[in-house]
Design a protein around this motif. Structure first.
Motif, short mmCIF file in Angstrom:
data_model
loop_
_atom_site.label_atom_id
_atom_site.label_comp_id
_atom_site.label_asym_id
_atom_site.label_seq_id
_atom_site.Cartn_x
_atom_site.Cartn_y
_atom_site.Cartn_z
N LYS A 8 1.09 -1.86 -0.36
CA LYS A 8 0.48 0.05 -0.25
C LYS A 8 0.78 1.34 0.27
N ALA A 9 1.90 1.09 1.23
CA ALA A 9 3.31 2.40 0.74
C ALA A 9 3.61 2.85 -0.23
N ILE A 10 4.06 1.74 -0.55
CA ILE A 10 4.71 1.48 -2.14
C ILE A 10 3.43 1.80 -3.29
N PHE A 11 2.41 1.58 -3.56
CA PHE A 11 1.41 1.48 -4.54
C PHE A 11 1.10 3.41 -4.26
N ALA A 12 0.94 3.73 -3.03
CA ALA A 12 0.53 5.30 -3.13
C ALA A 12 0.97 6.16 -3.29
N SER A 13 2.45 5.43 -3.96
CA SER A 13 3.03 7.28 -4.44
C SER A 13 2.54 7.01 -6.38
N ALA A 379 -3.75 -3.11 -10.23
CA ALA A 379 -4.61 -4.18 -9.71
C ALA A 379 -4.02 -4.97 -10.25
N TRP A 380 -2.83 -4.95 -12.38
CA TRP A 380 -2.08 -6.00 -12.53
C TRP A 380 -1.51 -6.84 -11.47
N TYR A 381 -0.76 -6.12 -10.59
CA TYR A 381 0.77 -6.21 -9.98
C TYR A 381 -0.51 -7.23 -8.96
N ASN A 382 -1.11 -7.24 -8.68
CA ASN A 382 -1.83 -8.07 -7.64
C ASN A 382 -2.41 -9.40 -8.02
N ALA A 383 -3.25 -8.85 -9.27
CA ALA A 383 -3.49 -9.41 -10.13
C ALA A 383 -2.34 -10.96 -10.32
N ALA A 385 0.12 -11.55 -8.42
CA ALA A 385 1.01 -11.85 -7.31
C ALA A 385 -0.54 -13.21 -6.65
N GLU A 386 -1.72 -12.90 -6.95
CA GLU A 386 -2.61 -13.86 -6.80
C GLU A 386 -3.26 -15.14 -7.99
N ASN A 387 -2.29 -14.50 -9.13
CA ASN A 387 -2.77 -16.30 -9.64
C ASN A 387 -3.85 -15.48 -11.13
N ASN A 388 -4.29 -14.57 -10.70
CA ASN A 388 -5.99 -14.41 -11.25
C ASN A 388 -5.33 -13.80 -13.02
N THR A 389 -4.83 -14.72 -13.85
CA THR A 389 -4.34 -14.63 -14.73
C THR A 389 -5.79 -13.76 -15.75
N GLU A 390 -6.34 -13.92 -16.07
CA GLU A 390 -7.54 -12.96 -16.53
C GLU A 390 -7.70 -11.55 -15.93
N GLU A 391 -7.59 -11.05 -14.36
CA GLU A 391 -7.53 -9.83 -14.45
C GLU A 391 -6.22 -9.36 -14.81
N ALA A 394 -6.09 -8.17 -18.36
CA ALA A 394 -6.99 -7.13 -18.27
C ALA A 394 -6.48 -6.33 -18.27
N LYS A 395 -5.97 -6.35 -16.92
CA LYS A 395 -5.77 -4.50 -16.33
C LYS A 395 -4.23 -4.55 -17.30
N GLY A 396 -3.23 -5.35 -16.96
CA GLY A 396 -2.27 -5.46 -18.21
C GLY A 396 -2.48 -4.98 -19.68
#
Length: 407
Positions: A8-13, A379-383, A385-391, A394-396
């Motif tokens: 959260k701190a990193i992406f806040a920037s 959102a792309w990074y989180n997807a 990290a969570e192995n959500n290839t579909e998300e 789309a975000k990428g």
């Protein structure tokens, strides 16, 4: 370790109200060693005391990195005389270089050693203006320290993966020392010039990366350490990128003001020296753009009065965009291969390169659109990290579309 807190701190920037990178000027000639020594990384002192109790105490002053930083400071204490119009004892500088830095620089990057040796020789003979020789020596040495930091990061990762905690601590202590003595003072100048503060500050980003890395190191978490390594490394990288970028802006402004060729050449030498740290990496994003930037910053190939910031900005954008696209392709592929750790590392690396274009994105797309792009990047990074290839797909695609619109 609280992963979400750090992320959260990193992406806040990324998501903060973007400030257009507006140049504010300031003298950027050779930095005095006192300036290098006075900068302190904030917020790490108490953590370091607590975290070293469990493992072997590291005396950083006895390390190679500390000795090299001392040799650099000793060289600069003599070289800085040129800035003050005094005569430089080039033999003293040469001796300090050979005794404290030359072997290591030549081993890591022979081109850096050749550039430094040539500058010192030309400065002594009078073939080159002393202050230009000083800037080439200073900034090329700083580029070496950046590359050495990357090597130390690799050492720390390897040691942590092999559960060699003391070796990892030793490597990381040297990284923090170089940050304090070399990278933070340089980052502070970029923060001042581009009016970067809070979460947008290079200094804050470097310290955030170091803090997150240290927490992962003390927890023995090699995976998180490698992810947060990208925050530290690419924030330092961004400092060198913005340094070179800023000198192109200053050169163009100086030429319009009628500054003499010597002053313009000094700034050109500084740009070239800083650029050497990232030239090889940017070549991986766009080889032709990286080569053209190197040509523009090279003293004997380009008249500084012909340097235009619009051209250098476009070349930087092209090369950095190439890096971003590469990582946005690589991370999902690694995920598909089952390499989840490297996928997250690549995803973070891609987003840290994206952050380098934040200023240009804000200028061209506006603040609201830029924030939207960085929200998609998070959102792309989180997807990933969570192995959500579909998300992730789309975000990428949304991020890459925005990047293409910048070019």
């Amino acid at each position: 370790m609280n992963k979400k807190k750090h992320l959260k701190a990193i992406f806040a920037s990324f998501l903060m109200a973007s400030t257009v990178l507006a140049a504010c000027g300031g003298d950027e000639t050779a930095e005095k060693p006192e300036e290098n020594k006075q900068a302190e990384t904030e917020g790490n002192t108490e953590e370091t005391k607590e975290n070293t109790e469990e493992t072997k105490e590291v005396n950083v002053e006895d390390t190679d990195a500390a000795k090299q930083a001392d040799a650099y400071a000793d060289m600069m204490s003599e070289l800085v005389k040129a800035k003050e119009g005094q005569e430089v004892n080039w033999d003293t500088v040469q001796q300090k270089y050979e005794a404290g830095l030359q072997k290591d620089i030549a081993e890591l990057n022979p081109e850096f050693d050749q550039a430094i040796q040539a500058a010192l020789t030309a400065g002594k003979s009078g073939e080159m203006e002393p202050i230009i020789a000083v800037q080439l020596t200073d900034k090329t040495t700083q580029s070496y320290f950046y590359q050495n930091q990357k090597a130390l990061q690799k050492e720390a990762v390897a040691a942590l993966n092999e559960d060699k905690k003391d070796e990892a601590n030793l490597a990381f202590a040297q990284i923090k020392h170089l940050a304090e003595k070399v990278f933070i003072p340089t980052a502070e100048k970029r923060d001042k010039y581009y009016e970067l503060s809070g979460d947008a500050s290079l200094v804050e980003n470097i310290n955030s990366g170091l803090s997150a890395q240290e927490e992962a190191l003390n927890a023995g978490n090699a995976e998180d350490f490698q992810v947060y390594l990208q925050v530290t490394d690419k924030s330092i990288y961004r400092s060198y990128y913005l340094a070179a970028k800023s000198y192109a802006e200053k050169i163009e402004a100086g030429a319009k003001e009628g500054k003499d060729s010597k002053e313009l050449s000094i700034m050109q030498a500084e740009a070239w020296g800083f650029y050497q740290a990232i030239k090889g990496s940017l070549g991986g994003g766009d080889e032709a753009a990286a080569a053209q930037l190197d040509k523009l910053f090279t003293l004997n190939t380009t008249d500084p009065t012909t340097i235009k910031s619009a051209e250098t900005n476009a070349l930087f954008a092209k090369a950095v965009a190439g890096k971003i696209k590469g990582y946005y392709e690589k991370a999902p592929n690694l995920l598909a291969e089952g390499n989840e750790v490297e996928a997250k590392v690549s995803a973070m690396e891609g987003n840290m390169f994206l952050k380098m274009l934040q200023g240009q994105m804000t200028e061209k797309m506006g603040e609201e659109k830029t924030q939207s792009v960085f929200a998609d990047a998070e959102a792309w990074y989180n997807a990933i990290a969570e192995n959500n290839t579909e998300e992730a797909k789309a975000k990428g695609e949304a991020v890459i579309t925005a990047i293409n619109g910048l070019l």
